[in-house]
Write an enzyme that holds these catalytic residues in place. Structure first.
Site, PDB file in Angstrom:
ATOM      1  CB  THR A  99      -0.892   0.034   1.269  1.00 59.63           C
ATOM      2  OG1 THR A  99      -0.035  -0.187   2.412  1.00 59.63           O
ATOM      3  CG2 THR A  99      -1.976  -1.018   1.226  1.00 59.63           C
ATOM      4  CB  THR A 134       0.525   0.012   6.450  1.00 61.75           C
ATOM      5  OG1 THR A 134       1.443  -0.878   7.084  1.00 61.75           O
ATOM      6  CG2 THR A 134       0.429   1.296   7.244  1.00 61.75           C
ATOM      7  NE  ARG A 168       3.154  -2.700  16.132  1.00 56.65           N
ATOM      8  CZ  ARG A 168       2.597  -2.558  17.329  1.00 56.65           C
ATOM      9  NH1 ARG A 168       2.527  -3.611  18.137  1.00 56.65           N
ATOM     10  NH2 ARG A 168       2.113  -1.387  17.723  1.00 56.65           N
ATOM     11  CE  LYS A 220       3.051  -0.524   9.766  1.00 54.95           C
ATOM     12  NZ  LYS A 220       4.267  -1.251  10.013  1.00 54.95           N
ATOM     13  NE  ARG A 227      12.810   3.889  13.240  1.00 51.67           N
ATOM     14  CZ  ARG A 227      13.696   3.635  14.199  1.00 51.67           C
ATOM     15  NH1 ARG A 227      13.396   3.936  15.455  1.00 51.67           N
ATOM     16  NH2 ARG A 227      14.859   3.119  13.922  1.00 51.67           N
ATOM     17  N   GLY A 271      15.195   6.372   4.425  1.00 52.40           N
ATOM     18  CA  GLY A 271      14.709   5.538   3.318  1.00 52.40           C
ATOM     19  C   GLY A 271      13.843   4.402   3.828  1.00 52.40           C
ATOM     20  CB  CYS A 274       7.926   1.361   7.124  1.00 50.47           C
ATOM     21  SG  CYS A 274       8.152  -0.362   6.920  1.00 50.47           S
ATOM     22  NE  ARG A 345      11.744  -2.630   0.019  1.00 52.00           N
ATOM     23  CZ  ARG A 345      10.915  -3.427   0.697  1.00 52.00           C
ATOM     24  NH1 ARG A 345       9.661  -3.556   0.336  1.00 52.00           N
ATOM     25  NH2 ARG A 345      11.359  -4.091   1.752  1.00 52.00           N
ATOM     26  NE  ARG A 417      22.872   7.523   7.166  1.00 52.57           N
ATOM     27  CZ  ARG A 417      21.562   7.665   7.162  1.00 52.57           C
ATOM     28  NH1 ARG A 417      20.941   7.862   8.293  1.00 52.57           N
ATOM     29  NH2 ARG A 417      20.853   7.651   6.054  1.00 52.57           N
TER      30      ARG A 417
HETATM   31  N1  SAJ Z   1      17.072   6.481  10.405  1.00 52.67           N
HETATM   32  C1  SAJ Z   1      17.678   7.679  10.811  1.00 52.67           C
HETATM   33  N2  SAJ Z   1      17.739   7.955  12.152  1.00 52.67           N
HETATM   34  C2  SAJ Z   1      17.226   7.094  13.084  1.00 52.67           C
HETATM   35  C3  SAJ Z   1      16.618   5.888  12.648  1.00 52.67           C
HETATM   36  C4  SAJ Z   1      16.558   5.604  11.313  1.00 52.67           C
HETATM   37  O1  SAJ Z   1      18.142   8.470   9.988  1.00 52.67           O
HETATM   38  O2  SAJ Z   1      17.318   7.382  14.278  1.00 52.67           O
HETATM   39  C5  SAJ Z   1      16.955   6.205   8.975  1.00 52.67           C
HETATM   40  C6  SAJ Z   1      17.642   4.934   8.536  1.00 52.67           C
HETATM   41  O3  SAJ Z   1      18.963   5.197   8.127  1.00 52.67           O
HETATM   42  C7  SAJ Z   1      16.776   4.484   7.358  1.00 52.67           C
HETATM   43  C8  SAJ Z   1      15.385   4.978   7.724  1.00 52.67           C
HETATM   44  O4  SAJ Z   1      15.572   6.002   8.705  1.00 52.67           O
HETATM   45  O5  SAJ Z   1      17.181   5.111   6.166  1.00 52.67           O
HETATM   46  C9  SAJ Z   1      14.458   3.906   8.284  1.00 52.67           C
HETATM   47  O6  SAJ Z   1      15.152   3.237   9.281  1.00 52.67           O
HETATM   48  P1  SAJ Z   1      14.365   2.299  10.367  1.00 52.67           P
HETATM   49  O7  SAJ Z   1      15.378   1.926  11.406  1.00 52.67           O
HETATM   50  O8  SAJ Z   1      13.115   2.941  10.783  1.00 52.67           O
HETATM   51  O9  SAJ Z   1      14.087   0.939   9.584  1.00 52.67           O
HETATM   52  P2  SAJ Z   1      12.811   0.474   8.750  1.00 52.67           P
HETATM   53  O10 SAJ Z   1      12.520   1.384   7.637  1.00 52.67           O
HETATM   54  O11 SAJ Z   1      13.031  -0.959   8.445  1.00 52.67           O
HETATM   55  O12 SAJ Z   1      11.596   0.619   9.782  1.00 52.67           O
HETATM   56  C10 SAJ Z   1      10.985  -0.522  10.299  1.00 52.67           C
HETATM   57  C11 SAJ Z   1       9.657  -0.066  10.850  1.00 52.67           C
HETATM   58  N3  SAJ Z   1       8.912  -1.251  11.194  1.00 52.67           N
HETATM   59  C12 SAJ Z   1       7.660  -1.375  10.712  1.00 52.67           C
HETATM   60  O13 SAJ Z   1       7.116  -0.542  10.026  1.00 52.67           O
HETATM   61  C13 SAJ Z   1       6.953  -2.617  11.074  1.00 52.67           C
HETATM   62  C14 SAJ Z   1       9.843   0.802  12.078  1.00 52.67           C
HETATM   63  O14 SAJ Z   1       8.570   0.993  12.690  1.00 52.67           O
HETATM   64  C15 SAJ Z   1      10.756   0.146  13.083  1.00 52.67           C
HETATM   65  O15 SAJ Z   1      10.958   1.033  14.170  1.00 52.67           O
HETATM   66  C16 SAJ Z   1      12.088  -0.143  12.408  1.00 52.67           C
HETATM   67  O16 SAJ Z   1      11.828  -1.071  11.313  1.00 52.67           O
HETATM   68  C17 SAJ Z   1      13.051  -0.797  13.381  1.00 52.67           C
HETATM   69  O17 SAJ Z   1      13.024  -0.382  14.553  1.00 52.67           O
HETATM   70  O18 SAJ Z   1      13.837  -1.655  12.939  1.00 52.67           O
END
Ligand code: SAJ
Length: 448
Positions: A99, A134, A168, A220, A227, A271, A274, A345, A417
């Protein structure tokens, strides 16, 4: 307990999972693992074939998933199909299709709509349908119910039951999270609640929180918007630190020592599949409802601007060396959207690379996890004018910077980073510009 509840309890209920991607495939395999017969419905023929050969089509390191797929295919508990006709006897249907949002940040429900349209005509009377995708708050009532009632010619809670249980999952932890993370069970009747709790209890060893549909949709999308806003706050503080000569990483460390503070990590961008999209699902339709939404879209804009900010740092650094992007060779470290992942992605690196190339830069890319970019780092660094860190892959943290500075044309390191420190970089002969690190004063080290 109704007939279906009994079949769920006895695991004789037949389960269909529509969409065998990051969410659907682990779900299907997990229900098969505990003894249900599961049919996975997938629109990609190569995916169907791969899975029916017991092979996991999901790339990247997903502990346990490949073994589980092989096991449940061998035991014939799971099989994949292209045909909706194959799921006409299924008692429980989980829908886990994508979605996304479109270029205008509007929900793109084509896959969900298509699944509901195709399911309706074959759906067994009394089936339990659960949306795991979602969705924007209100989508269950405004889209799922009318579309499924029309396509099935059945009424909700009469001809079928309907629930909402957003996934999740997290790349790299697909199976683990599915079993260990709390789930919110969205239902509009007690009977549906009981059936869903009975079903998920078989595979979820965490809390099952009960709510209505709009609450599960809100939870959700809110947890990811939360975040995104937190990351945007950290990124804005990083920009302030650069302007006043502070170091955001030090500021964050000390801020988070205060109670009830949890400043997230600033960085070169946000990126994934989600975080960039769920905030838009949360705010969808608010303009039409005259709800004054400001913070969530503004946070998206801050995070989306970070790759451009990295371009500015590169321009500053090259300028310092009397060079400009148009005549520079730039090595980008990290193409995935997340550290130690192969998932690209919505990767911020793609935005950065596009902008650098538009400015005439010669861009080389390295990423130890992404096919096509796993070349030898030192070879790629030969003759480079700038090294740009976009992703905090573990491999980069162990790099010997002096090996790098020995082969580059100009020793400039732009760190998005905080993988390295200024001192470490300068000791290796690099001019260092770190995101969120102001005029890079030497670390204060008063021996008090
Ligand atoms: N990022 C930052 N600063 C942060 C955390 C992340 O710049 O403090 C960036 C990362 O580099 C990345 C993006 O944000 O490019 C997303 O990172 P992410 O750690 O949120 O990972 P995702 O995208 O896999 O998010 C998923 C989400 N899970 C679901 O939707 C079920 C998110 O809710 C979770 O918190 C996250 O995984 C997780 O904690 O691993």
């Amino acid at each position: 307990m109704n007939e279906l509840q009994k079949k769920i309890a006895e695991k004789t209920a037949k389960i269909a999972v529509i969409g065998l991607g990051y969410v659907g495939l682990p779900m299907a395999a997990s229900f098969a693992e505990v003894g249900f017969n599961v049919i996975g419905l997938e629109i990609r023929p190569n995916h169907v074939e791969t899975i029916n050969h017991g092979i996991c089509p999901i790339e990247g390191d997903e502990p346990g998933l490949a073994d589980l797929i092989r096991k449940v295919i061998e035991s014939a508990r799971l099989r994949a199909t292209l045909e909706y006709e194959s799921i006409k006897d299924c008692d429980v249907i989980l829908i886990a299709v994508e979605t996304p949002v479109d270029s205008q940040n509007m929900p793109h429900y084509e896959a969900l709509y298509g699944a509901l349209q195709s399911l309706g005509p074959v759906m067994k009377s009394g089936a339990l349908v659960i949306i795991e995708s979602t969705t924007a708050p209100g989508t269950m009532t405004d889209l799922v119910v009318p579309v499924l009632e029309k396509s099935s010619k059945k009424r909700v809670n009469a001809g079928f039951y309907l629930g909402n249980c957003p996934e999740r999952v997290m790349p790299g932890k697909l199976l683990k999270n599915l079993k260990t993370m709390n789930r919110v069970i969205g239902a509009d009747t007690q009977e549906t609640t009981e059936m869903m709790v009975g079903l998920y209890r078989h595979i979820v060893h965490a809390e099952l929180d009960i709510a209505d549909w709009v609450t599960t949709e809100l939870v959700k999308t809110t947890e990811n918007a939360y975040r995104d806003v937190q990351i945007a706050f950290a990124n804005e503080v990083a920009l302030i630190c650069e302007a006043v000569g502070g170091n955001v990483w030090k500021v964050r460390e000390l801020v988070n020592k205060s109670p009830m503070r949890q400043m997230h990590l600033p960085g070169a961008g946000v990126g994934g599949h989600c975080i960039p999209k769920d905030p838009w699902l949360l705010v969808h339709g608010m303009k039409e409802k005259n709800v004054p939404i400001q913070l969530i879209p503004a946070s998206r804009a801050v995070n989306d601007s970070m790759p451009s900010h990295m371009v500015e740092l590169i321009q500053d650094g090259l300028g310092y060396l009397g060079c400009e992007i148009a005549h520079a060779r730039i090595l980008v470290l990290g193409y995935a959207y997340l550290e130690d992942s192969d998932d690209t992605r919505n990767s911020p690196s793609m935005v950065l690379i596009n902008q650098l190339q538009k400015l005439g830069g010669e861009v080389l890319i390295h990423d130890p996890h992404v096919d096509g970019y796993k070349g030898d780092l030192l070879t790629l660094a030969k003759g480079a004018d700038a090294i740009v860190v976009m992703v905090a892959h573990k491999l980069y943290k162990s790099l010997e910077l002096s090996d790098l500075s020995a082969v580059v044309r100009s020793a400039l390191l732009i760190d998005g980073r905080a993988v390295f420190t200024k001192i470490q970089a300068e000791q290796a002969g690099f001019k260092y510009l770190g995101l969120g690190q102001g005029n890079n004063k030497l670390e204060v080290n008063y021996n008090i």
